[in-house]
Design a protein around this motif. Structure first.
Motif, short mmCIF file in Angstrom:
data_model
loop_
_atom_site.label_atom_id
_atom_site.label_comp_id
_atom_site.label_asym_id
_atom_site.label_seq_id
_atom_site.Cartn_x
_atom_site.Cartn_y
_atom_site.Cartn_z
N LEU A 36 0.83 -1.21 0.00
CA LEU A 36 0.00 0.00 0.00
C LEU A 36 0.86 1.26 0.00
CD1 LEU A 36 -2.56 -1.07 2.76
CD2 LEU A 36 -2.77 -1.36 0.28
N PRO A 37 0.41 2.30 -0.67
CA PRO A 37 1.17 3.55 -0.71
C PRO A 37 0.87 4.44 0.50
CG PRO A 37 -0.71 3.73 -2.16
CD PRO A 37 -0.76 2.34 -1.58
N GLY A 38 1.59 4.24 1.57
CA GLY A 38 1.36 5.06 2.75
C GLY A 38 1.75 4.32 4.01
N TYR A 39 1.46 4.95 5.14
CA TYR A 39 1.85 4.43 6.44
C TYR A 39 0.63 3.86 7.15
CZ TYR A 39 5.72 7.57 5.29
OH TYR A 39 6.75 8.21 4.67
N TYR A 353 6.43 1.62 -3.57
CA TYR A 353 5.79 2.39 -2.52
C TYR A 353 6.67 2.55 -1.28
CZ TYR A 353 1.42 1.79 -5.14
OH TYR A 353 0.44 1.80 -6.11
N ALA A 354 7.95 2.20 -1.39
CA ALA A 354 8.88 2.47 -0.30
C ALA A 354 9.67 3.75 -0.53
CB ALA A 354 9.85 1.30 -0.13
N THR A 355 9.62 4.29 -1.75
CA THR A 355 10.44 5.45 -2.10
C THR A 355 9.55 6.65 -2.42
OG1 THR A 355 10.47 4.76 -4.43
CG2 THR A 355 12.28 4.00 -3.02
N LEU A 356 10.02 7.83 -2.03
CA LEU A 356 9.25 9.06 -2.17
C LEU A 356 10.01 10.12 -2.96
CD1 LEU A 356 8.04 9.59 1.51
CD2 LEU A 356 6.49 9.49 -0.44
N VAL A 382 -2.32 10.36 -8.66
CA VAL A 382 -1.28 10.80 -7.74
C VAL A 382 -1.50 10.12 -6.39
CG1 VAL A 382 -0.26 12.79 -6.59
CG2 VAL A 382 -1.12 13.01 -8.93
N ARG A 383 -0.44 9.50 -5.89
CA ARG A 383 -0.52 8.80 -4.60
C ARG A 383 0.36 9.54 -3.60
NH1 ARG A 383 -0.91 5.05 -8.71
NH2 ARG A 383 -2.63 3.56 -8.49
N PRO A 384 -0.24 10.43 -2.79
CA PRO A 384 0.54 11.24 -1.86
C PRO A 384 1.00 10.45 -0.65
CG PRO A 384 -1.78 11.69 -1.56
CD PRO A 384 -1.68 10.73 -2.73
N GLU A 385 1.91 11.03 0.10
CA GLU A 385 2.49 10.33 1.25
C GLU A 385 1.42 9.93 2.27
OE1 GLU A 385 6.24 10.81 4.35
OE2 GLU A 385 5.47 12.58 3.30
N PHE A 386 0.49 10.85 2.58
CA PHE A 386 -0.55 10.58 3.56
C PHE A 386 -1.91 10.67 2.88
CE2 PHE A 386 3.03 12.12 6.08
CZ PHE A 386 3.08 11.19 7.11
N ALA A 387 -2.61 9.56 2.82
CA ALA A 387 -3.89 9.52 2.09
C ALA A 387 -4.98 10.33 2.78
CB ALA A 387 -4.35 8.07 1.93
N THR A 388 -4.82 10.64 4.06
CA THR A 388 -5.87 11.33 4.82
C THR A 388 -5.70 12.85 4.80
OG1 THR A 388 -4.56 11.07 6.83
CG2 THR A 388 -6.24 9.40 6.37
N ARG A 389 -4.61 13.35 4.25
CA ARG A 389 -4.34 14.78 4.30
C ARG A 389 -4.59 15.44 2.95
NH1 ARG A 389 1.46 14.74 7.65
NH2 ARG A 389 0.74 13.40 9.37
N PRO A 390 -5.11 16.67 2.95
CA PRO A 390 -5.30 17.37 1.67
C PRO A 390 -3.96 17.87 1.13
CG PRO A 390 -5.94 18.78 3.49
CD PRO A 390 -5.62 17.44 4.10
N TYR A 391 -3.83 17.83 -0.19
CA TYR A 391 -2.62 18.31 -0.87
C TYR A 391 -3.03 19.27 -1.98
CZ TYR A 391 0.13 14.66 1.45
OH TYR A 391 0.75 13.87 2.38
#
Length: 447
Positions: A36-39, A353-356, A382-391
């Motif tokens: 999965l892309p994220g933490y 999904y381990a690299t940013l 686009v798959r941002p670092e945190f899926a819950t945050r607005p970008y």
């Protein structure tokens, strides 16, 4: 013949000879783990109606809601948050300030789905007609297991197990201050909520938290985590019993999954076991890489590896990987058009999904994608670092890389993937954001 095979592999890898059993690097392009892309952490996985569902804790260290990832092919996942549970909806007079953690989702013999989840160091239960929801509280707005059950231990990490005869059992329990974990179990009545008897303490040696029951070879294999998930000591052990209540004795092949420094796998644990097309797999979290992280945030990611449960009810040691085939899963994620970027920008096109790619902390970020030639482009994922945050993202297009025209206006969406639509013909696309320090796992450009 073996020498020729090794030499051929070296040529295919760009001329660098690699031993046949050497682990793939964590930052290699195309790595399948993390899934999965994220933490995320503490995953539970189920399949229903041809669709996969992964429920998980949102890192860092929990959130006011759960994360839910869905996929039709096991490779391309879409993020959402269920309506229940939330920190606000699952609160009692004895709740602590802990967030929403550690879901366990199972299907009961009545055909309904049940979720056991930790909120405020208590266990709550919800139900739904399908994993997709709608999820609702199933116990009259109160915890199934309150903090007062035993304040010497954390009342978290509940995991349901449905036996072959349809009877269900609930396992739970953790320790305090990373020591003295205890495991409790109780049989559930057919309503999946009411206790059928008195809970028992069945703690095996080396137990700290995160129990998960597996039945094999006529025996009951209680798998669990030991160590500290914030360090490099977290691992998966297991113990064997003749009944769901044990007694459980740790097996000779335990632990089965632990830190492998040579493979850049740190602190794997809090897992689920699932089967796909006749093969068993272990789904678990491990520390995000590179490790240790800067600062004190707890950032974990979800991985899948093959699990071999032998006919005699023992489990072989797991060899953790950065991606290996999963039966029934698509062999690749949606890749889109091939593109190049200079410097660190290539990390957003490496299908890993381990690299940013990360925006500089001292200014806005610009990522230019070179498609190699002018072509039709329909949209970006686009798959941002945190899926819950607005970008804040905007997209420009260019034929020569110097003169740009806007095709997506700056906006502030959230989610993963974020779809940006831009019917345009161009050779270059430019992704812009003024979110300083923001990270991007992948930028997929689709024709």
């Amino acid at each position: 013949m073996r020498r020729r095979t090794i030499l051929l592999a070296a040529v295919l890898l760009g001329g660098t000879a690699v031993a046949a059993d050497a682990p793939v690097r964590w930052d290699a392009p195309g790595a399948g783990n993390p899934v999965l892309p994220g933490y995320f952490a503490d995953p539970s996985i189920v399949r229903d109606g041809g669709r996969w569902y992964i429920f998980a804790t949102i890192d860092p260290w929990g959130d006011d809601r759960l994360g839910l990832w869905t996929s039709d092919d096991g490779r391309d996942w879409r993020f959402s948050t269920p309506d229940w549970p939330t920190k606000a909806a699952a609160t009692s007079p004895t709740s602590g300030d802990a967030k929403v953690w550690a879901p366990s989702v199972v299907k009961a013999r009545d055909g309904r789905w049940y979720m056991y989840v930790s909120v405020g160091s208590e266990v709550w239960v919800g139900t739904a007609p399908s994993p997709a929801g709608p999820w609702r509280d199933a116990n009259g707005g109160k915890p199934l297991i309150g903090r007062d059950f035993d304040r010497a231990y954390h009342m978290i990490d509940a995991e349901a197990f449905v036996d072959d005869d349809g009877r269900a059992y609930l396992y739970w329990g953790s320790g305090l201050n990373w020591v003295n974990g205890h495991c409790f179990v109780v049989r559930l009545k057919p309503d999946m909520v009411t206790f059928d008897g008195v809970p028992r303490d069945v703690t095996p040696r080396g137990y700290f938290e995160a129990p998960f029951m597996v039945k094999a070879g006529g025996r009951y294999l209680l798998t669990y985590s030991d160590g500290n998930t914030t360090k490099d000591t977290y691992k998966v052990r297991y113990a064997v019993g003749a009944t769901p209540f044990g007694p459980f004795e740790e097996a000779a092949t335990s632990p089965i999954l632990e830190t492998h420094r040579d493979r850049d796998v740190v602190s794997p644990g809090h897992h689920a076991v699932f089967r796909s097309r006749g093969q068993d797999y272990i789904l678990y979290h491990r520390q995000a890489l590179p490790w240790p992280q800067v600062g004190d945030a707890v950032l974990r990611q979800i991985a899948i590896d093959r699990l071999d449960i032998r006919p005699d009810g023992t489990i072989a040691k797991v060899v953790p990987t950065h991606g290996s085939p999963v039966a029934g899963f698509a062999p690749h994620r949606t890749k889109g058009l091939a593109w190049r970027a200079s410097g660190e920008g290539g990390r957003a096109a490496d299908d890993n999904y381990a690299t940013l790619w990360r925006v500089p902390k001292d200014g806005p970020g610009t990522l230019v994608a070179d498609l190699g030639r002018r072509r039709r482009i329909a949209r970006s994922l686009v798959r941002p670092e945190f899926a819950t945050r607005p970008y804040r993202f905007a997209v420009d297009a260019s034929d020569d890389g110097r003169t740009w025209r806007p095709v997506v206006a700056m906006a502030s969406p959230s989610g993963s993937p974020i779809a940006l639509r831009h019917q345009v013909a161009a050779r270059y696309l430019r992704l812009r954001t003024d979110d300083r320090g923001a990270g991007l796992w992948e930028w997929t450009i689709l024709p």
